[in-house]
Design a protein around this motif. Sequence first.
Motif, PDB file in Angstrom:
ATOM      1  N   LEU A 382       0.936  -1.240  -0.237  1.00  0.00           N
ATOM      2  CA  LEU A 382       0.127  -0.045  -0.075  1.00  0.00           C
ATOM      3  C   LEU A 382       0.877   1.343  -0.078  1.00  0.00           C
ATOM      4  CD1 LEU A 382      -2.639   1.506   0.252  1.00  0.00           C
ATOM      5  CD2 LEU A 382      -2.648   1.133   2.643  1.00  0.00           C
ATOM      6  N   LEU A 383       2.007   1.143   0.608  1.00  0.00           N
ATOM      7  CA  LEU A 383       2.996   2.472   0.991  1.00  0.00           C
ATOM      8  C   LEU A 383       3.229   2.531  -0.507  1.00  0.00           C
ATOM      9  CD1 LEU A 383       4.931   2.350   4.232  1.00  0.00           C
ATOM     10  CD2 LEU A 383       2.720   3.500   3.687  1.00  0.00           C
ATOM     11  N   LYS A 384       3.720   1.653  -1.180  1.00  0.00           N
ATOM     12  CA  LYS A 384       4.412   1.811  -2.538  1.00  0.00           C
ATOM     13  C   LYS A 384       3.509   2.189  -3.548  1.00  0.00           C
ATOM     14  CE  LYS A 384       8.090  -2.032  -2.267  1.00  0.00           C
ATOM     15  NZ  LYS A 384       8.308  -3.206  -3.035  1.00  0.00           N
ATOM     16  N   ALA A 385       2.293   1.922  -3.527  1.00  0.00           N
ATOM     17  CA  ALA A 385       1.079   2.519  -4.220  1.00  0.00           C
ATOM     18  C   ALA A 385       0.825   3.910  -3.903  1.00  0.00           C
ATOM     19  CB  ALA A 385      -0.159   1.635  -3.979  1.00  0.00           C
ATOM     20  N   LEU A 386       0.856   4.187  -2.998  1.00  0.00           N
ATOM     21  CA  LEU A 386       0.613   5.828  -2.496  1.00  0.00           C
ATOM     22  C   LEU A 386       1.889   6.456  -2.966  1.00  0.00           C
ATOM     23  CD1 LEU A 386      -0.592   5.669   1.219  1.00  0.00           C
ATOM     24  CD2 LEU A 386      -1.819   5.926  -0.767  1.00  0.00           C
ATOM     25  N   ALA A 387       2.967   6.151  -2.868  1.00  0.00           N
ATOM     26  CA  ALA A 387       4.264   6.541  -3.433  1.00  0.00           C
ATOM     27  C   ALA A 387       4.390   6.487  -4.819  1.00  0.00           C
ATOM     28  CB  ALA A 387       5.534   5.950  -2.622  1.00  0.00           C
ATOM     29  N   GLY A 388       3.391   5.779  -5.739  1.00  0.00           N
ATOM     30  CA  GLY A 388       3.515   6.004  -7.021  1.00  0.00           C
ATOM     31  C   GLY A 388       4.617   4.882  -7.628  1.00  0.00           C
ATOM     32  N   TRP A 389       4.851   3.842  -6.796  1.00  0.00           N
ATOM     33  CA  TRP A 389       5.859   2.957  -7.232  1.00  0.00           C
ATOM     34  C   TRP A 389       5.095   1.997  -8.198  1.00  0.00           C
ATOM     35  CZ3 TRP A 389      10.304   1.042  -3.842  1.00  0.00           C
ATOM     36  CH2 TRP A 389      11.195   2.189  -3.246  1.00  0.00           C
ATOM     37  N   ASN A 390       3.702   1.575  -7.667  1.00  0.00           N
ATOM     38  CA  ASN A 390       3.219   0.488  -8.364  1.00  0.00           C
ATOM     39  C   ASN A 390       2.351   0.859  -9.574  1.00  0.00           C
ATOM     40  OD1 ASN A 390       4.032  -1.258  -6.401  1.00  0.00           O
ATOM     41  ND2 ASN A 390       2.241  -1.399  -5.275  1.00  0.00           N
ATOM     42  N   ALA A 391       1.913   0.057 -10.386  1.00  0.00           N
ATOM     43  CA  ALA A 391       1.256   0.434 -11.860  1.00  0.00           C
ATOM     44  C   ALA A 391      -0.219   0.900 -11.214  1.00  0.00           C
ATOM     45  CB  ALA A 391       1.323  -0.648 -12.849  1.00  0.00           C
ATOM     46  N   GLU A 392      -0.505   1.789 -11.996  1.00  0.00           N
ATOM     47  CA  GLU A 392      -2.084   2.492 -11.834  1.00  0.00           C
ATOM     48  C   GLU A 392      -2.947   1.373 -12.295  1.00  0.00           C
ATOM     49  OE1 GLU A 392      -1.875   6.978 -11.032  1.00  0.00           O
ATOM     50  OE2 GLU A 392      -1.122   6.265 -13.055  1.00  0.00           O
ATOM     51  N   PRO A 394      -7.264   0.695 -13.436  1.00  0.00           N
ATOM     52  CA  PRO A 394      -8.618   1.435 -13.605  1.00  0.00           C
ATOM     53  C   PRO A 394      -9.621   1.108 -12.384  1.00  0.00           C
ATOM     54  CG  PRO A 394      -7.997   0.061 -15.574  1.00  0.00           C
ATOM     55  CD  PRO A 394      -7.106  -0.395 -14.470  1.00  0.00           C
ATOM     56  N   GLY A 395     -10.053   2.319 -12.146  1.00  0.00           N
ATOM     57  CA  GLY A 395     -11.018   2.310 -10.983  1.00  0.00           C
ATOM     58  C   GLY A 395     -10.357   2.686  -9.807  1.00  0.00           C
ATOM     59  N   GLU A 396      -9.126   2.786  -9.605  1.00  0.00           N
ATOM     60  CA  GLU A 396      -8.290   3.196  -8.368  1.00  0.00           C
ATOM     61  C   GLU A 396      -7.942   4.776  -8.474  1.00  0.00           C
ATOM     62  OE1 GLU A 396      -6.179  -0.773  -7.360  1.00  0.00           O
ATOM     63  OE2 GLU A 396      -4.963   0.872  -8.116  1.00  0.00           O
ATOM     64  N   SER A 397      -8.393   5.516  -7.375  1.00  0.00           N
ATOM     65  CA  SER A 397      -8.227   6.763  -7.373  1.00  0.00           C
ATOM     66  C   SER A 397      -7.532   7.194  -6.189  1.00  0.00           C
ATOM     67  CB  SER A 397      -9.697   7.517  -7.362  1.00  0.00           C
ATOM     68  OG  SER A 397      -9.494   8.970  -6.886  1.00  0.00           O
ATOM     69  N   ILE A 398      -6.346   7.963  -6.124  1.00  0.00           N
ATOM     70  CA  ILE A 398      -5.502   8.663  -5.032  1.00  0.00           C
ATOM     71  C   ILE A 398      -5.510  10.019  -5.384  1.00  0.00           C
ATOM     72  CG2 ILE A 398      -3.191   8.653  -4.040  1.00  0.00           C
ATOM     73  CD1 ILE A 398      -2.743   5.726  -4.807  1.00  0.00           C
ATOM     74  N   ALA A 407       0.839   8.543 -10.725  1.00  0.00           N
ATOM     75  CA  ALA A 407       1.913   8.296 -10.008  1.00  0.00           C
ATOM     76  C   ALA A 407       3.218   8.864 -10.441  1.00  0.00           C
ATOM     77  CB  ALA A 407       2.162   6.623 -10.769  1.00  0.00           C
ATOM     78  N   ALA A 408       3.615   9.439 -11.201  1.00  0.00           N
ATOM     79  CA  ALA A 408       4.844  10.181 -11.142  1.00  0.00           C
ATOM     80  C   ALA A 408       4.810  11.428 -10.432  1.00  0.00           C
ATOM     81  CB  ALA A 408       5.066  10.652 -13.100  1.00  0.00           C
ATOM     82  N   GLU A 409       3.576  12.041 -10.476  1.00  0.00           N
ATOM     83  CA  GLU A 409       3.469  13.385  -9.595  1.00  0.00           C
ATOM     84  C   GLU A 409       3.528  12.921  -8.172  1.00  0.00           C
ATOM     85  OE1 GLU A 409       0.261  17.266  -9.135  1.00  0.00           O
ATOM     86  OE2 GLU A 409      -0.042  15.415 -10.411  1.00  0.00           O
ATOM     87  N   ARG A 410       2.871  11.728  -7.831  1.00  0.00           N
ATOM     88  CA  ARG A 410       3.148  11.437  -6.197  1.00  0.00           C
ATOM     89  C   ARG A 410       4.413  10.887  -6.012  1.00  0.00           C
ATOM     90  NH1 ARG A 410      -1.316   8.075  -7.702  1.00  0.00           N
ATOM     91  NH2 ARG A 410      -0.191   5.881  -7.452  1.00  0.00           N
ATOM     92  N   ILE A 490       4.332  14.683   1.830  1.00  0.00           N
ATOM     93  CA  ILE A 490       3.747  13.054   2.235  1.00  0.00           C
ATOM     94  C   ILE A 490       5.024  12.432   2.561  1.00  0.00           C
ATOM     95  CG2 ILE A 490       2.391  11.198   1.557  1.00  0.00           C
ATOM     96  CD1 ILE A 490       1.106  12.859  -0.657  1.00  0.00           C
ATOM     97  N   LEU A 491       4.785  11.783   3.787  1.00  0.00           N
ATOM     98  CA  LEU A 491       5.646  11.243   4.412  1.00  0.00           C
ATOM     99  C   LEU A 491       5.266   9.677   4.803  1.00  0.00           C
ATOM    100  CD1 LEU A 491       7.179  13.571   6.855  1.00  0.00           C
ATOM    101  CD2 LEU A 491       8.355  12.885   4.766  1.00  0.00           C
ATOM    102  N   LEU A 492       5.948   8.805   4.095  1.00  0.00           N
ATOM    103  CA  LEU A 492       5.416   7.159   4.301  1.00  0.00           C
ATOM    104  C   LEU A 492       6.373   6.671   5.019  1.00  0.00           C
ATOM    105  CD1 LEU A 492       3.957   6.821   0.477  1.00  0.00           C
ATOM    106  CD2 LEU A 492       2.734   7.549   2.704  1.00  0.00           C
ATOM    107  N   LEU A 493       6.185   5.853   6.019  1.00  0.00           N
ATOM    108  CA  LEU A 493       6.979   5.308   7.089  1.00  0.00           C
ATOM    109  C   LEU A 493       6.859   3.895   7.195  1.00  0.00           C
ATOM    110  CD1 LEU A 493       7.654   7.936   9.799  1.00  0.00           C
ATOM    111  CD2 LEU A 493       8.528   7.850   7.577  1.00  0.00           C
ATOM    112  N   ASP A 494       7.554   2.994   6.802  1.00  0.00           N
ATOM    113  CA  ASP A 494       7.493   1.568   6.673  1.00  0.00           C
ATOM    114  C   ASP A 494       8.135   0.857   8.149  1.00  0.00           C
ATOM    115  OD1 ASP A 494       6.647  -1.060   6.101  1.00  0.00           O
ATOM    116  OD2 ASP A 494       8.387  -1.151   4.708  1.00  0.00           O
TER     117      ASP A 494
END
Length: 542
Positions: A382-392, A394-398, A407-410, A490-494
């Motif tokens: 989930l953190l990787k998705a928020l950070a734009g690491w994973n492929a986007e 359809p139907g998902e919205s951040i 993703a590139a902007e995130r 945005i700070l994501l701490l794993d």
Amino acid sequence: MHTRPDTAPAAGARRADTSRAWTLAFALAALALAANLALAGTAVTFLAAVALAGAGPAAFAFNFHHPAALVRLFALLRTGARYGERMAGHRAALSDQVRRRAGLFAALARAPESRGAGWQLGRPERLADFIDDVADIDYARLRVGFPVALTGAALGLLTLLTAYLAPLALLPAAGLALAGTLLARRTLRRLAGIEAWTRNARRAAATHLGAALAGAVPLAAEGRRRAALRIALDPLRDAEREAADGRRALARFEALLALAGPGLALAVLLAAWSAGARGAGLLPAAFLAFAWLGLAEPLLSLARALPGSVRARLARQSLAIEPGCAAEPAPRPGPAPGALTLNGLHLWAPDGRDLGPLPDLAVVPGTPLTLVGASGCGKTTLLKALAGWNAERPGESIRLGGAVRPAAERRALTHLSLHDAAILSDTVRENLFAPGASDAMLWAALEAVELDARIRIGGGLDAWIAEGNLSLGEAQRLNLARACLSPAPILLLDEPAEHLRDDQAARILARLLARWRDRVVVLTSHRPDLGLPGRRVALGTA
């Protein structure tokens, strides 16, 4: 945290210093090559002139001192310039590496292999591959750029002189050039295929060998240890066999280059002789012929440049960067422009397992969100998705501040701190990944994570550290200091409390969260009993 106002000028000054170092190294390399060619030509011209003078009465009036002084001068120039070029070239390469290391490390983090990995960046084999890739890219200019540029310039100059003094010698020169080009292209293709195959084979072998060694006891009990080791070691043997084939292909190209200098020297002398040059008239041709002989060693460097170019190209592919291109948008520091909202997200593990849908969430600045769940439930995914690491999908919205962020902007808006902190073999200052921060800011961040006393005892910000110099808890606190220095909204701490005592983790996180009241902060933990501040959401529950 804010960067110093002179960050851009300082970065420009560092680039200018590196550029001057490269210019000096190239100038010294060109001087060494010119001195080598002049030394070879002057030496043979001197000997030929002595022989011609000795055949008649001119021997009594022949001045030996001037040509002998020139020979000594060119020899000293060649030796001094070679040493200077090596020192200046390596200094420039190291300066370039320090200047670009943070960007290269970010390239490692965003590489497809890292983003899709089940584990994180701290795996020793991945870090070892990264270090090799960084070295291949950083030294490509020394291994490839210098030899090609210098030897190409020398070839052009000698070709022009040959066209003027012995034009008939251009015919064999053209034949050698054609044969060399064809063989170089064939060798390059062969080396590229071998290098890519051996890289994959060695990585697979390392994975199998690690698994075999980790399960040595149960494998021995089942009688399968020998077979497991054979599976792991056979690819290494095959890789060595392929590497030997590559060395043989490179040796054939080197053999052709080794014949080029003597062959062209002989062609120049024969062309001048056939044109009617005799006696003193042969001296210019002899100078040119031995200049071709002096080019024999630089020509061999072209063969060494082939594997360097192959490795640099594969390293860029592995790190997902292109030369001369900005692979990522510039970071956007500052407070968060609003709440971070997640709608319709579905989690998938790196191995393809369906982890189920994620409830819609909203994280507002100043109120951290803590994701709690067992290992493997999708917290890091989930953190990787928020950070734009994973492929986007359809139907998902951040959204951030009400606007959908691709993703590139995130990636430009987030700081993702993975729990297995990677420590580079470099200074503490470079390991903090904050080139624009002042010393006071760096010490304040280290104090916030209770690491300042340890760093002072170890020698300060410019002390050298490596993977084994810090304990797991110290490495984790250094990782938190990087987050403290990050200006990202945005700070994501794993797993920020991993390897820390409960009371120490509570103190450090409370201190950091007080600094981040204007940021969006998301934390994860697999320990439900850990009293992390803010809102809690459980993942992986039925």
